[in-house]
Each structure stands twice: as structure tokens, then as C-alpha cells.
Design a protein around this motif. Structure first.
Motif, mmCIF file in Angstrom:
data_model
loop_
_atom_site.group_PDB
_atom_site.id
_atom_site.type_symbol
_atom_site.label_atom_id
_atom_site.label_comp_id
_atom_site.label_asym_id
_atom_site.label_seq_id
_atom_site.Cartn_x
_atom_site.Cartn_y
_atom_site.Cartn_z
ATOM 1 N N PRO A 138 102.397 127.789 123.879
ATOM 2 C CA PRO A 138 103.372 127.957 122.799
ATOM 3 C C PRO A 138 103.623 129.412 122.442
ATOM 4 O O PRO A 138 104.719 129.775 122.028
ATOM 5 N N ASN A 139 102.617 130.256 122.609
ATOM 6 C CA ASN A 139 102.759 131.690 122.352
ATOM 7 C C ASN A 139 102.309 132.450 123.596
ATOM 8 O O ASN A 139 101.110 132.589 123.844
ATOM 9 N N PRO A 140 103.251 132.960 124.402
ATOM 10 C CA PRO A 140 102.892 133.559 125.696
ATOM 11 C C PRO A 140 102.154 134.888 125.623
ATOM 12 O O PRO A 140 101.572 135.314 126.627
ATOM 13 N N GLU A 141 102.175 135.550 124.487
ATOM 14 C CA GLU A 141 101.623 136.899 124.412
ATOM 15 C C GLU A 141 100.141 136.920 124.787
ATOM 16 O O GLU A 141 99.312 136.274 124.154
ATOM 17 N N GLY A 142 99.826 137.649 125.848
ATOM 18 C CA GLY A 142 98.448 137.820 126.275
ATOM 19 C C GLY A 142 97.832 136.606 126.945
ATOM 20 O O GLY A 142 96.623 136.581 127.205
ATOM 21 N N VAL A 143 98.645 135.583 127.250
ATOM 22 C CA VAL A 143 98.138 134.330 127.825
ATOM 23 C C VAL A 143 98.375 134.296 129.331
ATOM 24 O O VAL A 143 99.482 134.558 129.803
ATOM 25 N N LYS A 144 97.333 133.949 130.080
ATOM 26 C CA LYS A 144 97.442 133.754 131.528
ATOM 27 C C LYS A 144 97.374 132.264 131.825
ATOM 28 O O LYS A 144 96.477 131.568 131.345
ATOM 29 N N ALA A 145 98.325 131.767 132.612
ATOM 30 C CA ALA A 145 98.391 130.339 132.907
ATOM 31 C C ALA A 145 98.457 130.100 134.403
ATOM 32 O O ALA A 145 98.814 130.989 135.187
#
Length: 317
Positions: free
Chosen positions: A179-186
């Protein structure tokens, strides 16, 4: 513009079918930690409406009041001498049937506000659009942003197969996972033809793909490149993933290219456990027992329907 300081609140409106309701509500909860059946929602959390396949529009609240007259008085300070503008009375609101504002009256209110604002109105190509909406007994006015329906451009892919997720479902699943892409690795370690990857990458999500089938890996890469996006898709089994990820999306293989048995599905989940902080699983079968055996807890879920066909979306930690 002058003296137009946002309050920090946003009003979102929604549109979805009966089959999409549960999926839309799961996406809402992922974004806002709450949902609503009213198709209109207020939150201090800022989301670009074009991210969601279900959001129609967003108002960034500048003024609010108990009555429409309160809004009319406040907009007197709006100075638009350097920009053209337009005012929209949002269609979806929560007014009771006896208080509904009819189409003609909405247009009259738009014109009334437009006459009060100092500047030049332009209904066709305005520099800035303002929105007005009554919600929960109050009136709200602010900067209006419409959903651009980006996913519609992804409907026709160079490579596709019939059992792949629809673009709308894939986009919602990406939002539920991140939901919040900032700083997220997927990661999507069973990415298939790349439907989820295309939607996630188009929203600026840092995601990589992987699959054991060389044909679908090539197809996924081609689909990503076709839309001018950039993302890595590796060939290999989930067991070879060595990095850690904040979010993992797994659409359980069940198509002609790659069909996973129950044992293989459990193996996929067990291999995902070491590198996944959060896991979103898409499945056509009930696999709660596998989720538990793999060491995950289901924290939210929904059923996404399309006619008689349905998929479960499971959010796990």
C-alpha cells in the motif's frame, strides 16, 4: 492561489460491481486500515486515486463547514488570477434520499462557486480543478484529482493466457501487498506472464519477478518492456531466492503452463517463509492449512469473484 492551506484530510469516492466489492474493501483496508460500504471515505492518508482500480476521484480538503453557505463564504479568499479553474460537485456522496441534490442544482452550485472565486473559469482544460462534496453531515471543498485508469492501457499484452489475473485484480493485489511503496522491496516468485509485475511496476513499486518456466519468463519480460517499464524477471525456482523482501505476492500456479500439486503448493509457501515479511496469496482452492503449516498467519482475506469463478486473496504475516 492564496490562503489555500490543505487541512490534511482527503475524501475518496469509489465505484465497483457486486463481484468486486470484497476485493475493493480489502484494498481499502490495506490503504486506510478501514473500509466502508458507502463508496465514499475520508482519511488523512494520501493515496493517488489512479493507483486503485476502484477509486473514482479524490478531494484534498481545503475548506469544510456545516452548511453549503459556509463553503461559499470561505471560497471568497480564493484567488485564481494566475490560473484557470473548474468546480465539480462530486456525484457520489452520502446525502439522504430526501436531501439529494439533483443534477440541475449541482450545476447551479458549481456556477455559484465559480462566480465567487476570483479568476477565470475554464470547464474544458482548467489548470486546477476543485471538488465539492457533502459527507457525514458536513460540506468539503478542495483540490480535485480524477483517477486516470492507467490499468486500462495494460489490457492488451503481447503475451497473455486466459487464466492470468485480470489487470484490475492484479492491480488491487499489488496495492494490498504494497500500500505504501516507499522503501519497500517486493517479489513475485511465481510471476507467470507478469500481470502483477506490470501493474506494480507502473505504480512505482520496487518489485522483481521469477518463474521456473522459461517460456513465461520470456513472456513476462516482453510484457514489461511493451509498456515501457523496467523490471527484473529471473528464471529459477522459489527455493533459489536468497534476498529478503518486505512483501511477497504468490498467485498459485494452476494453468496449462505450470500446474502445482498440493505438495508443490506447500513447498512454495514453505520456501517463501524465510524471505517474506508479508505474503499475499492468490488461490482458487482453500489452503488455510498449508498457510499455517508453512508458518504464516492469515491477517485478512477476501474472495474475488468473476461470475461463477472465484479466487481467494489471503494476506499473511
Amino acid at each position: 492561489m492564496n490562503q489555500l492551506t490543505p487541512t490534511g484530510d482527503f475524501i475518496y469516492t469509489y465505484a465497483y460491481t457486486g463481484d468486486e466489492e470484497a476485493l475493493c474493501h480489502l484494498e481499502m483496508r490495506s490503504f486506510f486500515e478501514k473500509d466502508t460500504k458507502a463508496k465514499i471515505l475520508k482519511s488523512s492518508i494520501e493515496i493517488n486515486p489512479s493507483r486503485s482500480p476502484f477509486m473514482k476521484e479524490r478531494i484534498q480538503v481545503i475548506f469544510e463547514g456545516d452548511k453549503l453557505s459556509d463553503i461559499l463564504k470561505q471560497v471568497e479568499v480564493v484567488n485564481m488570477l494566475e490560473s484557470t479553474f473548474k468546480v465539480i460537485f462530486v456525484k457520489i456522496n452520502d446525502l439522504a434520499a430526501t436531501e439529494k441534490v439533483e443534477y440541475k442544482q449541482k450545476r447551479e452550485i458549481e456556477r455559484e462557486i465559480g462566480l465567487i472565486i476570483e479568476g477565470e473559469a475554464d470547464v474544458h482544460r482548467p489548470d486546477i480543478t476543485f471538488g465539492l462534496v457533502p459527507f457525514e453531515g458536513r460540506w468539503y471543498f478542495g483540490k480535485y484529482l480524477k483517477n486516470e485508469a492507467v490499468w486500462l492501457h495494460h489490457l492488451k499484452k503481447p503475451r497473455e493466457y486466459s487464466t492470468a489475473l485480470s489487470t484490475r485484480v492484479a492491480r488491487a493485489v499489488a496495492n494490498i501487498a504494497v500500500p505504501n511503496p516507499e522503501g519497500v522491496k517486493a517479489i513475485d516468485p511465481c510471476c507467470g506472464i507478469g500481470t502483477v509485475l506490470v501493474e506494480a511496476l507502473s505504480m512505482g513499486i520496487d518489485i522483481v519477478g521469477r518463474d521456473i518456466n522459461p517460456l513465461v519468463v520470456l513472456g513476462s519480460r516482453e510484457n514489461i518492456a511493451h509498456f515501457g517499464l523496467s523490471g527484473d524477471v529471473d528464471l529459477g525456482p522459489i527455493a533459489e531466492v536468497t534476498s529478503s523482501y518486505d512483501a511477497t505476492i504468490i498467485d498459485m500456479p494452476y494453468n496449462l503452463f505450470t500446474h502445482a500439486t498440493s505438495e508443490e503448493q506447500l513447498s512454495i509457501l514453505k520456501h517463501a517463509r524465510p524471505f517474506s515479511k508479508k505474503l499475499v496469496v492468490v488461490t482458487i482452492e482453500t489452503i488455510d492449512h498449508m498457510i499455517e503449516e508453512a508458518g504464516f498467519d492469515i491477517i485478512d482475506r477476501c474472495v474475488a469473484k468473476k461470475g461463477l469463478f472465484s479466487r481467494e486473496i489471503l494476506v499473511c504475516q
